[in-house]
Design a protein around this motif. Sequence first.
Motif, PDB file in Angstrom:
ATOM      1  N   MET A   1       0.841  -1.179   0.000  1.00 21.80           N
ATOM      2  CA  MET A   1       0.000   0.000   0.000  1.00 21.80           C
ATOM      3  C   MET A   1       0.888   1.245   0.000  1.00 21.80           C
ATOM      4  O   MET A   1       1.819   1.344   0.794  1.00 21.80           O
ATOM      5  N   GLU A   2       0.616   2.169  -0.883  1.00 17.37           N
ATOM      6  CA  GLU A   2       1.431   3.378  -0.973  1.00 17.37           C
ATOM      7  C   GLU A   2       0.664   4.573  -0.442  1.00 17.37           C
ATOM      8  O   GLU A   2      -0.545   4.678  -0.620  1.00 17.37           O
ATOM      9  N   PHE A   3       1.394   5.476   0.200  1.00 22.25           N
ATOM     10  CA  PHE A   3       0.813   6.681   0.766  1.00 22.25           C
ATOM     11  C   PHE A   3       1.589   7.883   0.272  1.00 22.25           C
ATOM     12  O   PHE A   3       2.818   7.857   0.230  1.00 22.25           O
ATOM     13  N   THR A   4       0.872   8.941  -0.061  1.00 25.38           N
ATOM     14  CA  THR A   4       1.525  10.181  -0.452  1.00 25.38           C
ATOM     15  C   THR A   4       1.837  10.984   0.811  1.00 25.38           C
ATOM     16  O   THR A   4       1.302  10.702   1.894  1.00 25.38           O
ATOM     17  N   ILE A   5       2.674  11.987   0.666  1.00 25.45           N
ATOM     18  CA  ILE A   5       2.980  12.879   1.784  1.00 25.45           C
ATOM     19  C   ILE A   5       1.697  13.551   2.261  1.00 25.45           C
ATOM     20  O   ILE A   5       1.483  13.708   3.471  1.00 25.45           O
ATOM     21  N   GLN A   6       0.803  13.898   1.338  1.00 28.38           N
ATOM     22  CA  GLN A   6      -0.470  14.514   1.753  1.00 28.38           C
ATOM     23  C   GLN A   6      -1.327  13.526   2.542  1.00 28.38           C
ATOM     24  O   GLN A   6      -1.986  13.907   3.504  1.00 28.38           O
ATOM     25  N   ASP A   7      -1.316  12.256   2.164  1.00 29.32           N
ATOM     26  CA  ASP A   7      -2.029  11.227   2.942  1.00 29.32           C
ATOM     27  C   ASP A   7      -1.496  11.190   4.374  1.00 29.32           C
ATOM     28  O   ASP A   7      -2.268  11.127   5.336  1.00 29.32           O
ATOM     29  N   ILE A   8      -0.171  11.218   4.504  1.00 31.87           N
ATOM     30  CA  ILE A   8       0.473  11.172   5.821  1.00 31.87           C
ATOM     31  C   ILE A   8       0.042  12.387   6.646  1.00 31.87           C
ATOM     32  O   ILE A   8      -0.303  12.262   7.823  1.00 31.87           O
ATOM     33  N   LYS A   9       0.050  13.563   6.022  1.00 36.25           N
ATOM     34  CA  LYS A   9      -0.367  14.783   6.732  1.00 36.25           C
ATOM     35  C   LYS A   9      -1.832  14.699   7.152  1.00 36.25           C
ATOM     36  O   LYS A   9      -2.178  15.059   8.285  1.00 36.25           O
ATOM     37  N   ASP A  10      -2.685  14.240   6.251  1.00 31.58           N
ATOM     38  CA  ASP A  10      -4.118  14.138   6.566  1.00 31.58           C
ATOM     39  C   ASP A  10      -4.366  13.156   7.706  1.00 31.58           C
ATOM     40  O   ASP A  10      -5.162  13.425   8.611  1.00 31.58           O
ATOM     41  N   GLN A  11      -3.692  12.024   7.673  1.00 30.10           N
ATOM     42  CA  GLN A  11      -3.858  11.024   8.734  1.00 30.10           C
ATOM     43  C   GLN A  11      -3.311  11.548  10.062  1.00 30.10           C
ATOM     44  O   GLN A  11      -3.912  11.321  11.117  1.00 30.10           O
ATOM     45  N   THR A  12      -2.199  12.254  10.014  1.00 35.56           N
ATOM     46  CA  THR A  12      -1.635  12.843  11.231  1.00 35.56           C
ATOM     47  C   THR A  12      -2.582  13.881  11.812  1.00 35.56           C
ATOM     48  O   THR A  12      -2.794  13.940  13.032  1.00 35.56           O
ATOM     49  N   MET A  13      -3.175  14.690  10.963  1.00 35.94           N
ATOM     50  CA  MET A  13      -4.131  15.699  11.419  1.00 35.94           C
ATOM     51  C   MET A  13      -5.326  15.032  12.111  1.00 35.94           C
ATOM     52  O   MET A  13      -5.768  15.488  13.173  1.00 35.94           O
ATOM     53  N   ALA A  14      -5.820  13.952  11.542  1.00 34.62           N
ATOM     54  CA  ALA A  14      -6.954  13.235  12.148  1.00 34.62           C
ATOM     55  C   ALA A  14      -6.564  12.679  13.515  1.00 34.62           C
ATOM     56  O   ALA A  14      -7.354  12.735  14.472  1.00 34.62           O
ATOM     57  N   VAL A  15      -5.347  12.158  13.638  1.00 36.74           N
ATOM     58  CA  VAL A  15      -4.858  11.639  14.917  1.00 36.74           C
ATOM     59  C   VAL A  15      -4.755  12.777  15.940  1.00 36.74           C
ATOM     60  O   VAL A  15      -5.187  12.639  17.090  1.00 36.74           O
ATOM     61  N   MET A  16      -4.199  13.906  15.531  1.00 37.77           N
ATOM     62  CA  MET A  16      -4.052  15.040  16.450  1.00 37.77           C
ATOM     63  C   MET A  16      -5.416  15.573  16.893  1.00 37.77           C
ATOM     64  O   MET A  16      -5.614  15.881  18.068  1.00 37.77           O
ATOM     65  N   ASP A  17      -6.342  15.677  15.955  1.00 37.67           N
ATOM     66  CA  ASP A  17      -7.699  16.135  16.314  1.00 37.67           C
ATOM     67  C   ASP A  17      -8.313  15.203  17.348  1.00 37.67           C
ATOM     68  O   ASP A  17      -8.906  15.649  18.336  1.00 37.67           O
ATOM     69  N   GLU A  18      -8.164  13.909  17.151  1.00 35.87           N
ATOM     70  CA  GLU A  18      -8.746  12.941  18.070  1.00 35.87           C
ATOM     71  C   GLU A  18      -8.043  12.985  19.430  1.00 35.87           C
ATOM     72  O   GLU A  18      -8.697  12.899  20.475  1.00 35.87           O
ATOM     73  N   LEU A  19      -6.732  13.141  19.430  1.00 36.28           N
ATOM     74  CA  LEU A  19      -6.007  13.248  20.694  1.00 36.28           C
ATOM     75  C   LEU A  19      -6.535  14.414  21.517  1.00 36.28           C
ATOM     76  O   LEU A  19      -6.870  14.259  22.693  1.00 36.28           O
ATOM     77  N   PHE A  20      -6.631  15.574  20.903  1.00 32.94           N
ATOM     78  CA  PHE A  20      -7.039  16.753  21.657  1.00 32.94           C
ATOM     79  C   PHE A  20      -8.520  16.732  22.014  1.00 32.94           C
ATOM     80  O   PHE A  20      -8.910  17.293  23.029  1.00 32.94           O
ATOM     81  N   LEU A  21      -9.325  16.051  21.240  1.00 29.77           N
ATOM     82  CA  LEU A  21     -10.725  15.847  21.612  1.00 29.77           C
ATOM     83  C   LEU A  21     -10.795  15.043  22.912  1.00 29.77           C
ATOM     84  O   LEU A  21     -11.636  15.296  23.768  1.00 29.77           O
ATOM     85  N   ASN A  22      -9.872  14.101  23.082  1.00 28.80           N
ATOM     86  CA  ASN A  22      -9.832  13.254  24.273  1.00 28.80           C
ATOM     87  C   ASN A  22      -9.044  13.871  25.430  1.00 28.80           C
ATOM     88  O   ASN A  22      -9.020  13.306  26.518  1.00 28.80           O
ATOM     89  N   CYS A  23      -8.373  14.968  25.188  1.00 32.08           N
ATOM     90  CA  CYS A  23      -7.544  15.583  26.239  1.00 32.08           C
ATOM     91  C   CYS A  23      -7.995  17.000  26.554  1.00 32.08           C
ATOM     92  O   CYS A  23      -7.196  17.834  26.969  1.00 32.08           O
ATOM     93  N   ASP A  24      -9.240  17.295  26.351  1.00 37.36           N
ATOM     94  CA  ASP A  24      -9.742  18.636  26.625  1.00 37.36           C
ATOM     95  C   ASP A  24     -10.820  18.658  27.692  1.00 37.36           C
ATOM     96  O   ASP A  24     -11.639  19.553  27.729  1.00 37.36           O
TER      97      ASP A  24
END
Length: 189
Positions: A1-24
């Motif tokens: 499975m191949e991922f573009t740099i934009q895929d990596i950024k989008d997935q990281t953003m989703a992880v960060m959003d979820e982290l802060f949703l759980n830490c607020d």
Amino acid sequence: MEFTIQDIKDQTMAVMDELFLNCDDGHYKLNRGDILVIGCSTSRVMGFHMGSHSTEDVAKAIMETVLPYVKERRLYLACQCCEHLNRALVVERECMERYDFTQVSVIPALHAGGAWSVQAMGEFTDPVVVEDICARARAGIDIGGVFIGMHMRHVCVPIHNENNHIGCAYIGMARSRPKLIGGERAQYK
């Protein structure tokens, strides 16, 4: 499975959003000056064995996505080095001084520290490498099974996240809460 740099950024953003949703909220709220630890195997993100394909472009994409979240909340980011540097961490000098961590003499390299710590050295304002952060992280993200638990404050509570991959790497997240002490008469919020 191949991922573009934009895929990596989008997935990281989703992880960060979820982290802060759980830490607020309540016991889990992250405050100014708290430490977020992130360990990252860029090899695992790209679908390879850990330590076999350190990828600077992936580290850069993840860092570019993570830093705005950290800066907006005025947190300290601690970037875990790989096992070849005994999982030492790159932090801002200000963080080291505030928490009285012990600095070590090493410069992370691609195959001794990993792409993630090399990227931190290049992106941070005044980076230093510390031996450990004395279990002071209030939240953490483990990208690719690099074991960040040793850096987490007690009591470490897993976040059962829906966004559980960046590229091919499994994501584990955790937050901390104060210890519940006492017995049957104790009161908790």
